[in-house]
Design a protein around this motif. Structure first.
Motif, short mmCIF file in Angstrom:
data_model
loop_
_atom_site.label_atom_id
_atom_site.label_comp_id
_atom_site.label_asym_id
_atom_site.label_seq_id
_atom_site.Cartn_x
_atom_site.Cartn_y
_atom_site.Cartn_z
N ARG A 157 37.56 -31.26 14.69
CA ARG A 157 37.95 -30.10 13.88
C ARG A 157 37.25 -28.84 14.35
O ARG A 157 37.85 -27.76 14.40
CB ARG A 157 37.66 -30.37 12.41
CG ARG A 157 38.57 -31.42 11.77
CD ARG A 157 38.35 -31.53 10.27
NE ARG A 157 39.30 -32.45 9.68
CZ ARG A 157 39.11 -33.76 9.54
NH1 ARG A 157 37.95 -34.28 9.96
NH2 ARG A 157 40.02 -34.54 9.00
N LYS A 158 35.99 -28.95 14.71
CA LYS A 158 35.27 -27.78 15.22
C LYS A 158 35.84 -27.32 16.55
O LYS A 158 35.96 -26.12 16.81
CB LYS A 158 33.78 -28.11 15.35
CG LYS A 158 33.07 -28.24 14.01
CD LYS A 158 31.59 -28.53 14.20
CE LYS A 158 30.89 -28.64 12.85
NZ LYS A 158 29.44 -28.94 13.01
N ARG A 160 31.03 -23.13 26.80
CA ARG A 160 30.75 -22.32 25.62
C ARG A 160 31.21 -23.03 24.35
O ARG A 160 30.55 -22.99 23.32
CB ARG A 160 31.45 -20.96 25.73
CG ARG A 160 30.96 -19.97 24.66
CD ARG A 160 31.79 -18.72 24.60
NE ARG A 160 32.06 -18.17 25.92
CZ ARG A 160 32.96 -17.21 26.13
NH1 ARG A 160 33.69 -16.74 25.12
NH2 ARG A 160 33.17 -16.75 27.35
N ILE A 161 32.37 -23.71 24.41
CA ILE A 161 32.84 -24.47 23.23
C ILE A 161 31.82 -25.54 22.87
O ILE A 161 31.52 -25.76 21.69
CB ILE A 161 34.22 -25.08 23.52
CG1 ILE A 161 35.28 -23.99 23.64
CG2 ILE A 161 34.60 -26.08 22.42
CD1 ILE A 161 36.65 -24.49 24.03
N GLY A 162 31.28 -26.23 23.88
CA GLY A 162 30.27 -27.25 23.62
C GLY A 162 29.02 -26.67 22.99
O GLY A 162 28.47 -27.23 22.03
N GLU A 163 28.56 -25.52 23.51
CA GLU A 163 27.36 -24.90 22.96
C GLU A 163 27.54 -24.53 21.49
O GLU A 163 26.66 -24.75 20.65
CB GLU A 163 27.01 -23.64 23.76
CG GLU A 163 26.52 -23.93 25.17
CD GLU A 163 26.39 -22.65 26.00
OE1 GLU A 163 26.83 -21.58 25.50
OE2 GLU A 163 25.87 -22.72 27.12
N SER A 167 28.01 -31.64 24.28
CA SER A 167 27.91 -31.31 25.70
C SER A 167 29.23 -30.74 26.21
O SER A 167 30.29 -30.90 25.59
CB SER A 167 27.54 -32.55 26.52
OG SER A 167 28.62 -33.48 26.51
N GLU A 168 29.17 -30.08 27.35
CA GLU A 168 30.38 -29.56 27.98
C GLU A 168 31.37 -30.69 28.27
O GLU A 168 32.58 -30.54 28.06
CB GLU A 168 30.02 -28.84 29.27
CG GLU A 168 31.21 -28.30 30.06
CD GLU A 168 30.81 -27.60 31.34
OE1 GLU A 168 31.71 -27.21 32.11
OE2 GLU A 168 29.59 -27.44 31.56
N GLN A 169 30.86 -31.84 28.74
CA GLN A 169 31.71 -32.97 29.07
C GLN A 169 32.40 -33.53 27.82
O GLN A 169 33.59 -33.87 27.85
CB GLN A 169 30.90 -34.07 29.75
CG GLN A 169 30.37 -33.72 31.13
CD GLN A 169 29.15 -32.79 31.09
OE1 GLN A 169 28.53 -32.60 30.03
NE2 GLN A 169 28.82 -32.21 32.24
N THR A 170 31.65 -33.60 26.71
CA THR A 170 32.23 -34.10 25.46
C THR A 170 33.31 -33.14 24.95
O THR A 170 34.38 -33.57 24.51
CB THR A 170 31.15 -34.27 24.38
OG1 THR A 170 30.22 -35.27 24.82
CG2 THR A 170 31.76 -34.70 23.05
N GLN A 184 29.06 -19.05 14.16
CA GLN A 184 29.60 -19.73 15.34
C GLN A 184 30.85 -19.04 15.86
O GLN A 184 31.06 -18.95 17.08
CB GLN A 184 29.89 -21.19 15.00
CG GLN A 184 28.64 -22.05 14.80
CD GLN A 184 28.97 -23.44 14.29
OE1 GLN A 184 29.78 -23.60 13.38
NE2 GLN A 184 28.34 -24.45 14.88
N VAL A 185 31.69 -18.55 14.96
CA VAL A 185 32.89 -17.81 15.39
C VAL A 185 32.48 -16.55 16.15
O VAL A 185 33.05 -16.22 17.19
CB VAL A 185 33.76 -17.44 14.17
CG1 VAL A 185 34.88 -16.48 14.58
CG2 VAL A 185 34.35 -18.70 13.54
N ARG A 186 31.46 -15.85 15.67
CA ARG A 186 30.98 -14.65 16.36
C ARG A 186 30.44 -14.98 17.75
O ARG A 186 30.59 -14.20 18.69
CB ARG A 186 29.92 -13.94 15.52
CG ARG A 186 30.50 -13.14 14.35
CD ARG A 186 29.44 -12.24 13.74
NE ARG A 186 28.39 -13.02 13.08
CZ ARG A 186 28.44 -13.43 11.81
NH1 ARG A 186 29.49 -13.12 11.06
NH2 ARG A 186 27.46 -14.12 11.30
#
Length: 331
Positions: free
Chosen positions: A7-8, A23-26, A31-34, A157-159
């Motif tokens: 969902r996130k 950036r989505i992972g952060e 992780s970036e891979q996940t 997080q959106v910002r």
């Protein structure tokens, strides 16, 4: 099964459709891979598609809303044929399967009958057709609005994803050129297609791909949207509200409705009902709560009608096939 991480990630894609997986992972705490693996899995399962679309206004097209009443025993083939048409942006079956609601893209100066009627298959199954022009859309496509599919990202997080928000198109919008065709075709199939892949498809350099994307995006010619299947996200009741609002209250009511997490679309239209609202809820009780609290609190509404969606046929750029979002086949 869709979990909190999914969902996130979906919310992150709605905020920034082409954000790097790093950036989505952060932002989502993985992780970036996940983030990449989860995003690809959501797309493969048909729950989500990120698509790049050309603003129809670039080609002088407006949006029209059609309500087609048909015999329930004959509505299926008609609805399927409409959904496959490239000028149809959205299509749904509603009202117990006797009504087709669709959005048509056609020039505003087109005669009303030419918008749809002359191109409808000649069939005794069609009982009545009503067509109204979308005058104004409230809210913005591709912003951080999260339509209530469970806990998403926090405002902070959106910002982190969007900074001060999505850039405002600088214009003027210009029609794409023939050279843009492979670029736009790739983005229509997958709005997250990488610069490397776009360079391969177009034969351009990475730098040229980046420059052309920036020009199309900043002018407002190209925008990105995220098609989702609410039913697969636990929101099984979808409805269209047809509201009649006093003209002096129309802008305020439309803007307020567009901010509701239950609302996927709100637009001013011509016709007896001058405000159309697409609502997504978990179930009938959730919809009743929304109708009698959030909608009831808005000033200026003096009449309403409800069309309950029974089958989703087409999203902005996706057909629904066996419960999955799929890219429309040309022709």
């Amino acid at each position: 099964m869709i979990d909190a991480v999914d969902r996130k990630i979906l919310h992150a894609l709605q905020c920034a459709p082409r954000a790097p997986f790093r950036r989505i992972g952060e932002v989502t705490g993985v992780s970036e891979q996940t983030a990449a693996r989860r995003c690809h899995a959501l797309r493969r399962s048909g729950v989500m598609r990120v698509v790049g679309l050309v603003d129809p206004a670039v080609h002088g097209q407006a949006q029209w809303v059609a309500r087609i009443r048909s015999r329930p025993d004959r509505v299926g083939p008609l609805a399927d044929s409409l959904a496959k048409r490239p000028d149809i942006a959205y299509a749904n079956l509603a009202s117990g399967g006797s009504e087709i609601i669709c959005v048509i893209r056609s020039p505003v100066e087109t005669e009303r009958d030419d918008v749809l009627l002359r191109r409808l298959p000649r069939s005794a199954s069609v009982l009545d057709v009503g067509i109204d022009l979308v005058l104004h859309t409230f809210g913005e496509t591709g912003t951080s609005e999260w339509t209530g599919y469970g806990a998403g990202l926090s405002p902070d997080q959106v910002r982190q994803l969007t900074g001060d928000g999505p850039p405002v198109p600088a214009g003027p919008r210009r029609p794409p050129t023939d050279e843009d065709s492979p670029l736009l075709a790739a983005l229509a199939e997958d709005g997250r297609t990488t610069h490397t892949r776009l360079a391969e498809l177009t034969g351009w350099s990475h730098a040229r791909v980046a420059r052309r994307l920036e020009a199309l995006e900043t002018s407002g010619t190209l925008f990105y949207d995220v098609d989702l299947l609410p039913e697969r996200l636990g929101h099984t009741l979808n409805a269209t509200l047809w509201l009649r609002v006093a003209p002096a209250r129309l802008k305020q009511a439309g803007e307020e409705l567009a901010r509701h997490p239950e609302v996927a679309f709100a637009g001013a239209i011509s016709g007896q009902h001058n405000l159309m609202v697409s609502v997504i809820c978990r179930d009938a009780e959730d919809f009743y709560r929304y109708l009698t609290t959030r909608v009831a609190a808005i000033d200026g509404i003096d009449a309403y009608e409800v069309s309950i969606r029974v089958r989703r046929l087409k999203q902005a750029a996706s057909l629904i096939f066996h419960g999955r979002l799929v890219h429309p086949t040309p022709g």
